[in-house]
Design a protein around this motif. Sequence first.
Motif, PDB file in Angstrom:
ATOM      1  N   MET A  54       0.827  -1.200   0.000  1.00 21.09           N
ATOM      2  CA  MET A  54       0.000   0.000   0.000  1.00 21.09           C
ATOM      3  C   MET A  54       0.865   1.255   0.000  1.00 21.09           C
ATOM      4  SD  MET A  54      -3.266   1.028   2.303  1.00 21.09           S
ATOM      5  CE  MET A  54      -4.099  -0.429   1.736  1.00 21.09           C
ATOM      6  N   LEU A  55       1.896   1.277   0.801  1.00 22.33           N
ATOM      7  CA  LEU A  55       2.807   2.425   0.812  1.00 22.33           C
ATOM      8  C   LEU A  55       3.526   2.574  -0.522  1.00 22.33           C
ATOM      9  CD1 LEU A  55       4.284   2.198   4.407  1.00 22.33           C
ATOM     10  CD2 LEU A  55       2.719   3.921   3.502  1.00 22.33           C
ATOM     11  N   PHE A  56       3.901   1.461  -1.140  1.00 20.39           N
ATOM     12  CA  PHE A  56       4.558   1.515  -2.448  1.00 20.39           C
ATOM     13  C   PHE A  56       3.633   2.132  -3.492  1.00 20.39           C
ATOM     14  CE2 PHE A  56       5.121  -0.514  -6.594  1.00 20.39           C
ATOM     15  CZ  PHE A  56       6.378  -0.024  -6.919  1.00 20.39           C
ATOM     16  N   PHE A  57       2.378   1.671  -3.549  1.00 18.57           N
ATOM     17  CA  PHE A  57       1.435   2.206  -4.534  1.00 18.57           C
ATOM     18  C   PHE A  57       1.096   3.670  -4.257  1.00 18.57           C
ATOM     19  CE2 PHE A  57       0.308  -2.368  -5.197  1.00 18.57           C
ATOM     20  CZ  PHE A  57       0.799  -2.436  -6.486  1.00 18.57           C
ATOM     21  N   MET A  58       0.987   4.038  -3.000  1.00 18.76           N
ATOM     22  CA  MET A  58       0.708   5.435  -2.670  1.00 18.76           C
ATOM     23  C   MET A  58       1.878   6.337  -3.065  1.00 18.76           C
ATOM     24  SD  MET A  58      -1.275   5.109   0.976  1.00 18.76           S
ATOM     25  CE  MET A  58      -1.068   6.835   1.330  1.00 18.76           C
ATOM     26  N   ALA A  59       3.105   5.880  -2.818  1.00 16.44           N
ATOM     27  CA  ALA A  59       4.288   6.659  -3.197  1.00 16.44           C
ATOM     28  C   ALA A  59       4.382   6.780  -4.713  1.00 16.44           C
ATOM     29  CB  ALA A  59       5.546   6.024  -2.619  1.00 16.44           C
ATOM     30  N   THR A  60       4.111   5.689  -5.426  1.00 12.85           N
ATOM     31  CA  THR A  60       4.143   5.721  -6.890  1.00 12.85           C
ATOM     32  C   THR A  60       3.090   6.680  -7.428  1.00 12.85           C
ATOM     33  OG1 THR A  60       4.873   3.424  -6.909  1.00 12.85           O
ATOM     34  CG2 THR A  60       3.982   4.301  -8.964  1.00 12.85           C
ATOM     35  N   TRP A  61       1.880   6.596  -6.893  1.00 15.38           N
ATOM     36  CA  TRP A  61       0.804   7.488  -7.326  1.00 15.38           C
ATOM     37  C   TRP A  61       1.176   8.941  -7.067  1.00 15.38           C
ATOM     38  CZ3 TRP A  61      -2.344  10.706  -4.323  1.00 15.38           C
ATOM     39  CH2 TRP A  61      -3.402  11.294  -5.007  1.00 15.38           C
ATOM     40  N   THR A  62       1.760   9.228  -5.901  1.00 15.97           N
ATOM     41  CA  THR A  62       2.154  10.598  -5.569  1.00 15.97           C
ATOM     42  C   THR A  62       3.214  11.118  -6.530  1.00 15.97           C
ATOM     43  OG1 THR A  62       1.673  10.146  -3.244  1.00 15.97           O
ATOM     44  CG2 THR A  62       3.037  12.068  -3.727  1.00 15.97           C
ATOM     45  N   LEU A  63       4.215  10.299  -6.826  1.00 14.77           N
ATOM     46  CA  LEU A  63       5.282  10.731  -7.732  1.00 14.77           C
ATOM     47  C   LEU A  63       4.761  10.956  -9.152  1.00 14.77           C
ATOM     48  CD1 LEU A  63       8.191   8.440  -6.518  1.00 14.77           C
ATOM     49  CD2 LEU A  63       7.945  10.907  -6.168  1.00 14.77           C
ATOM     50  N   VAL A  64       3.920  10.057  -9.639  1.00 15.54           N
ATOM     51  CA  VAL A  64       3.377  10.209 -10.996  1.00 15.54           C
ATOM     52  C   VAL A  64       2.484  11.442 -11.073  1.00 15.54           C
ATOM     53  CG1 VAL A  64       1.808   9.170 -12.677  1.00 15.54           C
ATOM     54  CG2 VAL A  64       3.570   7.788 -11.596  1.00 15.54           C
ATOM     55  N   THR A  65       1.654  11.665 -10.065  1.00 12.15           N
ATOM     56  CA  THR A  65       0.779  12.835 -10.050  1.00 12.15           C
ATOM     57  C   THR A  65       1.590  14.124 -10.000  1.00 12.15           C
ATOM     58  OG1 THR A  65      -0.943  11.559  -8.955  1.00 12.15           O
ATOM     59  CG2 THR A  65      -1.130  13.959  -8.850  1.00 12.15           C
ATOM     60  N   ALA A  66       2.608  14.158  -9.156  1.00 12.54           N
ATOM     61  CA  ALA A  66       3.456  15.351  -9.068  1.00 12.54           C
ATOM     62  C   ALA A  66       4.169  15.606 -10.394  1.00 12.54           C
ATOM     63  CB  ALA A  66       4.476  15.187  -7.943  1.00 12.54           C
ATOM     64  N   TYR A  67       4.658  14.552 -11.044  1.00  9.01           N
ATOM     65  CA  TYR A  67       5.327  14.718 -12.331  1.00  9.01           C
ATOM     66  C   TYR A  67       4.362  15.271 -13.378  1.00  9.01           C
ATOM     67  CZ  TYR A  67       7.824  13.736 -16.612  1.00  9.01           C
ATOM     68  OH  TYR A  67       8.424  13.867 -17.831  1.00  9.01           O
ATOM     69  N   ARG A  68       3.132  14.756 -13.416  1.00  9.12           N
ATOM     70  CA  ARG A  68       2.164  15.218 -14.410  1.00  9.12           C
ATOM     71  C   ARG A  68       1.715  16.650 -14.151  1.00  9.12           C
ATOM     72  NH1 ARG A  68      -2.047  10.869 -16.313  1.00  9.12           N
ATOM     73  NH2 ARG A  68      -2.346  12.578 -17.754  1.00  9.12           N
ATOM     74  N   ILE A  69       1.708  17.069 -12.881  1.00  8.80           N
ATOM     75  CA  ILE A  69       1.359  18.453 -12.566  1.00  8.80           C
ATOM     76  C   ILE A  69       2.496  19.388 -12.960  1.00  8.80           C
ATOM     77  CG2 ILE A  69       0.957  20.070 -10.663  1.00  8.80           C
ATOM     78  CD1 ILE A  69      -0.708  17.853  -9.339  1.00  8.80           C
ATOM     79  N   LEU A  70       3.721  18.990 -12.657  1.00 11.34           N
ATOM     80  CA  LEU A  70       4.870  19.845 -12.953  1.00 11.34           C
ATOM     81  C   LEU A  70       5.247  19.858 -14.428  1.00 11.34           C
ATOM     82  CD1 LEU A  70       7.074  18.963  -9.867  1.00 11.34           C
ATOM     83  CD2 LEU A  70       5.735  21.037 -10.240  1.00 11.34           C
ATOM     84  N   HIS A  71       4.969  18.779 -15.144  1.00 12.61           N
ATOM     85  CA  HIS A  71       5.302  18.676 -16.573  1.00 12.61           C
ATOM     86  C   HIS A  71       4.043  18.286 -17.348  1.00 12.61           C
ATOM     87  CE1 HIS A  71       9.524  18.877 -15.506  1.00 12.61           C
ATOM     88  NE2 HIS A  71       9.301  17.947 -14.585  1.00 12.61           N
ATOM     89  N   PRO A  72       3.114  19.235 -17.576  1.00 11.09           N
ATOM     90  CA  PRO A  72       1.878  18.884 -18.283  1.00 11.09           C
ATOM     91  C   PRO A  72       2.154  18.527 -19.740  1.00 11.09           C
ATOM     92  CG  PRO A  72       2.008  21.241 -17.956  1.00 11.09           C
ATOM     93  CD  PRO A  72       3.171  20.646 -17.223  1.00 11.09           C
TER      94      PRO A  72
END
Length: 97
Positions: A12-30
């Motif tokens: 669960m922590l792995f998937f949450m961390a992955t989701w957070t990183l992917v979301t942050a990347y997509r926000i910073l690099h649209p």
Amino acid sequence: MDFLLLIVAVPMLFFMATWTLVTAYRILHPEEPLPLEQHPAEKRRRATAHGVPVPVGARDIREDQRYRRTTAVYQFYEGDSDGLPLQWREDLWLRRN
């Protein structure tokens, strides 16, 4: 008990961390939209207009149908319209929640 916690918490922590990183990347690099003339659907339409046979897939056909629907002129019994008739809009406004 610790083993059960480890089996549940680590993935669960792995998937949450992955989701957070992917979301942050997509926000910073649209994603940058392509210019209209470089869009694959527009290239296909131009080739088809010139009589060049182009292979298409189901997604291309759906996109062409969606394009046709959005560019079609809405008509009702009083003539051409670029939207809903005024009476319909007033009725929708009265029926709003």
